[in-house]
Design a protein around this motif. Structure first.
Motif, mmCIF file in Angstrom:
data_model
loop_
_atom_site.group_PDB
_atom_site.id
_atom_site.type_symbol
_atom_site.label_atom_id
_atom_site.label_comp_id
_atom_site.label_asym_id
_atom_site.label_seq_id
_atom_site.Cartn_x
_atom_site.Cartn_y
_atom_site.Cartn_z
ATOM 1 N N LEU A 7 -46.927 -6.891 -6.325
ATOM 2 C CA LEU A 7 -47.335 -5.591 -5.786
ATOM 3 C C LEU A 7 -46.139 -4.816 -5.243
ATOM 4 O O LEU A 7 -46.056 -3.592 -5.409
ATOM 5 N N LYS A 8 -45.204 -5.503 -4.615
ATOM 6 C CA LYS A 8 -44.010 -4.828 -4.105
ATOM 7 C C LYS A 8 -43.190 -4.264 -5.263
ATOM 8 O O LYS A 8 -42.727 -3.115 -5.221
ATOM 9 N N ALA A 9 -43.010 -5.066 -6.309
ATOM 10 C CA ALA A 9 -42.257 -4.602 -7.477
ATOM 11 C C ALA A 9 -42.987 -3.468 -8.186
ATOM 12 O O ALA A 9 -42.371 -2.486 -8.621
ATOM 13 N N PHE A 10 -44.314 -3.595 -8.285
ATOM 14 C CA PHE A 10 -45.123 -2.556 -8.925
ATOM 15 C C PHE A 10 -44.952 -1.221 -8.213
ATOM 16 O O PHE A 10 -44.726 -0.189 -8.853
ATOM 17 N N GLU A 11 -45.064 -1.221 -6.887
ATOM 18 C CA GLU A 11 -44.954 0.053 -6.163
ATOM 19 C C GLU A 11 -43.544 0.608 -6.220
ATOM 20 O O GLU A 11 -43.356 1.821 -6.357
ATOM 21 N N SER A 12 -42.531 -0.238 -6.129
ATOM 22 C CA SER A 12 -41.156 0.250 -6.234
ATOM 23 C C SER A 12 -40.927 0.891 -7.591
ATOM 24 O O SER A 12 -40.284 1.942 -7.708
ATOM 25 N N ASN A 13 -41.469 0.262 -8.637
ATOM 26 C CA ASN A 13 -41.379 0.815 -9.985
ATOM 27 C C ASN A 13 -42.116 2.151 -10.063
ATOM 28 O O ASN A 13 -41.602 3.137 -10.613
ATOM 29 N N LEU A 14 -43.314 2.196 -9.493
ATOM 30 C CA LEU A 14 -44.140 3.411 -9.518
ATOM 31 C C LEU A 14 -43.423 4.591 -8.895
ATOM 32 O O LEU A 14 -43.383 5.691 -9.462
ATOM 33 N N TRP A 15 -42.829 4.393 -7.717
ATOM 34 C CA TRP A 15 -42.175 5.516 -7.025
ATOM 35 C C TRP A 15 -40.901 5.941 -7.750
ATOM 36 O O TRP A 15 -40.589 7.136 -7.808
ATOM 37 N N ASP A 16 -40.168 4.985 -8.321
ATOM 38 C CA ASP A 16 -38.979 5.358 -9.098
ATOM 39 C C ASP A 16 -39.368 6.174 -10.322
ATOM 40 O O ASP A 16 -38.728 7.175 -10.644
ATOM 41 N N ARG A 17 -40.409 5.726 -11.014
ATOM 42 C CA ARG A 17 -40.851 6.458 -12.200
ATOM 43 C C ARG A 17 -41.371 7.836 -11.834
ATOM 44 O O ARG A 17 -41.095 8.827 -12.515
ATOM 45 N N THR A 18 -42.113 7.937 -10.733
ATOM 46 C CA THR A 18 -42.663 9.215 -10.294
ATOM 47 C C THR A 18 -41.562 10.238 -10.056
ATOM 48 O O THR A 18 -41.726 11.431 -10.332
ATOM 49 N N SER A 19 -40.423 9.778 -9.567
ATOM 50 C CA SER A 19 -39.314 10.679 -9.227
ATOM 51 C C SER A 19 -38.376 10.951 -10.398
ATOM 52 O O SER A 19 -37.619 11.932 -10.372
ATOM 53 N N ARG A 25 -34.889 17.513 -13.643
ATOM 54 C CA ARG A 25 -35.190 18.917 -13.902
ATOM 55 C C ARG A 25 -34.523 19.790 -12.849
ATOM 56 O O ARG A 25 -34.589 19.489 -11.661
ATOM 57 N N LYS A 26 -33.939 20.907 -13.253
ATOM 58 C CA LYS A 26 -33.274 21.780 -12.291
ATOM 59 C C LYS A 26 -34.262 22.397 -11.313
ATOM 60 O O LYS A 26 -33.906 22.732 -10.179
ATOM 61 N N ASP A 27 -35.521 22.554 -11.724
ATOM 62 C CA ASP A 27 -36.542 23.121 -10.849
ATOM 63 C C ASP A 27 -37.348 22.046 -10.131
ATOM 64 O O ASP A 27 -38.270 22.365 -9.385
ATOM 65 N N GLY A 28 -37.007 20.781 -10.351
ATOM 66 C CA GLY A 28 -37.719 19.699 -9.693
ATOM 67 C C GLY A 28 -37.242 19.488 -8.270
ATOM 68 O O GLY A 28 -36.117 19.841 -7.914
ATOM 69 N N GLU A 29 -38.098 18.914 -7.454
ATOM 70 C CA GLU A 29 -37.773 18.646 -6.054
ATOM 71 C C GLU A 29 -38.341 17.290 -5.662
ATOM 72 O O GLU A 29 -39.514 17.007 -5.907
ATOM 73 N N VAL A 30 -37.504 16.460 -5.062
ATOM 74 C CA VAL A 30 -37.935 15.150 -4.603
ATOM 75 C C VAL A 30 -37.555 14.992 -3.140
ATOM 76 O O VAL A 30 -36.379 15.076 -2.778
ATOM 77 N N GLN A 31 -38.566 14.802 -2.303
ATOM 78 C CA GLN A 31 -38.356 14.525 -0.883
ATOM 79 C C GLN A 31 -38.745 13.069 -0.659
ATOM 80 O O GLN A 31 -39.918 12.707 -0.721
ATOM 81 N N ASP A 32 -37.755 12.229 -0.414
ATOM 82 C CA ASP A 32 -37.989 10.789 -0.323
ATOM 83 C C ASP A 32 -37.552 10.267 1.037
ATOM 84 O O ASP A 32 -36.370 10.267 1.369
ATOM 85 N N SER A 33 -38.524 9.867 1.835
ATOM 86 C CA SER A 33 -38.249 9.246 3.126
ATOM 87 C C SER A 33 -38.856 7.850 3.120
ATOM 88 O O SER A 33 -39.643 7.514 2.228
ATOM 89 N N PRO A 34 -38.525 7.006 4.089
ATOM 90 C CA PRO A 34 -39.037 5.629 4.065
ATOM 91 C C PRO A 34 -40.553 5.521 4.071
ATOM 92 O O PRO A 34 -41.099 4.544 3.554
ATOM 93 N N ASP A 35 -41.247 6.527 4.617
ATOM 94 C CA ASP A 35 -42.704 6.406 4.724
ATOM 95 C C ASP A 35 -43.474 7.487 3.986
ATOM 96 O O ASP A 35 -44.694 7.569 4.096
ATOM 97 N N LEU A 36 -42.778 8.310 3.181
ATOM 98 C CA LEU A 36 -43.483 9.346 2.425
ATOM 99 C C LEU A 36 -42.601 9.851 1.297
ATOM 100 O O LEU A 36 -41.416 10.111 1.486
ATOM 101 N N LEU A 37 -43.210 9.988 0.120
ATOM 102 C CA LEU A 37 -42.517 10.532 -1.039
ATOM 103 C C LEU A 37 -43.280 11.749 -1.528
ATOM 104 O O LEU A 37 -44.496 11.688 -1.723
ATOM 105 N N LEU A 38 -42.574 12.847 -1.736
ATOM 106 C CA LEU A 38 -43.161 14.053 -2.310
ATOM 107 C C LEU A 38 -42.342 14.436 -3.535
ATOM 108 O O LEU A 38 -41.126 14.636 -3.436
#
Length: 262
Positions: A7-19, A25-38
Motif C-alpha cells: 500500500l505504501k508503494a502503491f500510493e507513492s507510485n500513484l502520487w508520482d504518476r498523478t504529478s 506541461r508549461k501550464d501545469g501546476e503541482v503543489q506538493d506538501s507532506p500532507d497534501l498534493l494538488l
C-alpha cells in the motif's frame, strides 16, 4: 512485499504518476506538501486535475480542504479528490461530502506478487500487434485511442499527453504506454507507471468497435510479462467491484480500497 509495504508503494507510485505529466506541461501546476498534493493540469480534465496524498485531520484541516477545492471551483475546472488506503479513506469522506463532493463508486486496490508468478496467464490475440510507445507517432496513436474511447470523447486527454511528449517518450521515463494495432490501426491503449518497486496500471481504453475481444487484457498481459523480465516484483491495478473477478484471474488480489470524490 507485505500488505503495508504494498500500500505504501502503491500510493507513492500513484502520487508520482498523478504529478508526472502536469510537471511536464508549461501550464501545469503541482503543489506538493507532506500532507497534501494538488495537481492542476491547466486543462478542464478531471482525470488529470487531482487533490490527494492527504493526511489532514478532517476537523482541524478544514480550511486547507476548502482552499484546495476552491482552487478548481474558482476556475470551473473538474477535478477528483482521491482518498487512498493510507491517505484519508475512511476518515475524510464526511468533510468532502460537506463541500458537495460525491463518489460514484469506490474501487478495489489489487496487487500481484510477480515473484510468485512463474508465467503470466493468458493468451495474446494473434491478430493484435502490441507496441510499447517510444516515438511521437506512437504516442499520438495512444492519445487518440484514449481520447476517442472516453465517453464522451475528451480531446483534452490527447492534449495532455502530446504537450508532455518529451517526458512521455524519454528513455528513462517511468511512464510505460502500450498500443494495440489491428491491421496497422491503433485500437487499444494501456498506461502503466513504474516507480517505488511497483508497476501500477492506470488509463486503459479500447475502441468501441473492438471491445469484448480481449485487446485491453492483452496489453495488461504484455506489460506484466515485460515487468517480470525487468525484475519488478509487484504490480497493482484499481477496479470497481464488477471487475474484481476479472483481475483475480490474472493473479491480482485485493489489498485495500480507494475512493475518488468530485
Amino acid at each position: 512485499m507485505d500488505r503495508s509495504a504494498i500500500l505504501k508503494a502503491f500510493e507513492s507510485n500513484l502520487w508520482d504518476r498523478t504529478s508526472y505529466l502536469a510537471n511536464a506541461r508549461k501550464d501545469g501546476e503541482v503543489q506538493d506538501s507532506p500532507d497534501l498534493l494538488l495537481v492542476d493540469s491547466g486543462l478542464p480534465c478531471a482525470s488529470f486535475n487531482t487533490i490527494g496524498k492527504s493526511s489532514l485531520h478532517p476537523r482541524f484541516g478544514m480550511d486547507r480542504v476548502e482552499s484546495a477545492i476552491k482552487h478548481f471551483q474558482s476556475k470551473s475546472a473538474p477535478f477528483n479528490w482521491i482518498l487512498g488506503p493510507l491517505s484519508g479513506h475512511g476518515s475524510m469522506e464526511p468533510a468532502l461530502k460537506s463541500f458537495g463532493l460525491s463518489c460514484p463508486e469506490e474501487e478495489w486496490v489489487m496487487a500481484m506478487d510477480l515473484d510468485k508468478v512463474v508465467n503470466i496467464p493468458g493468451n495474446l490475440p494473434k491478430e493484435l500487434e502490441i507496441k510499447k510507445v517510444s516515438t511521437t507517432a506512437a504516442l499520438e496513436d495512444f492519445a487518440n485511442v484514449l481520447a476517442v474511447a472516453t465517453k464522451p470523447p475528451d480531446e483534452n486527454l490527447k492534449t495532455i499527453y502530446m504537450d508532455a511528449k518529451e517526458a512521455a517518450i524519454s528513455p528513462s521515463r517511468p511512464l510505460r504506454l502500450y498500443v494495440g494495432y489491428l491491421d496497422g490501426k491503433p485500437v487499444a491503449g494501456q498506461e502503466a507507471f513504474s516507480a517505488h518497486g511497483i508497476l501500477s496500471f492506470y488509463s486503459m481504453a479500447a475502441l468501441s468497435s473492438t471491445q469484448g475481444k480481449g485487446y485491453s487484457a492483452a496489453l495488461i498481459i504484455a506489460a506484466l510479462r515485460e515487468a517480470k523480465k525487468a525484475n519488478i516484483r509487484t504490480a497493482s491495478i484499481q477496479t470497481v467491484e464488477a471487475g474484481r473477478a476479472i483481475y483475480e484471474r490474472f493473479g491480482f488480489k485485493p489489498v485495500g480500497r480507494i475512493a475518488s470524490y468530485g
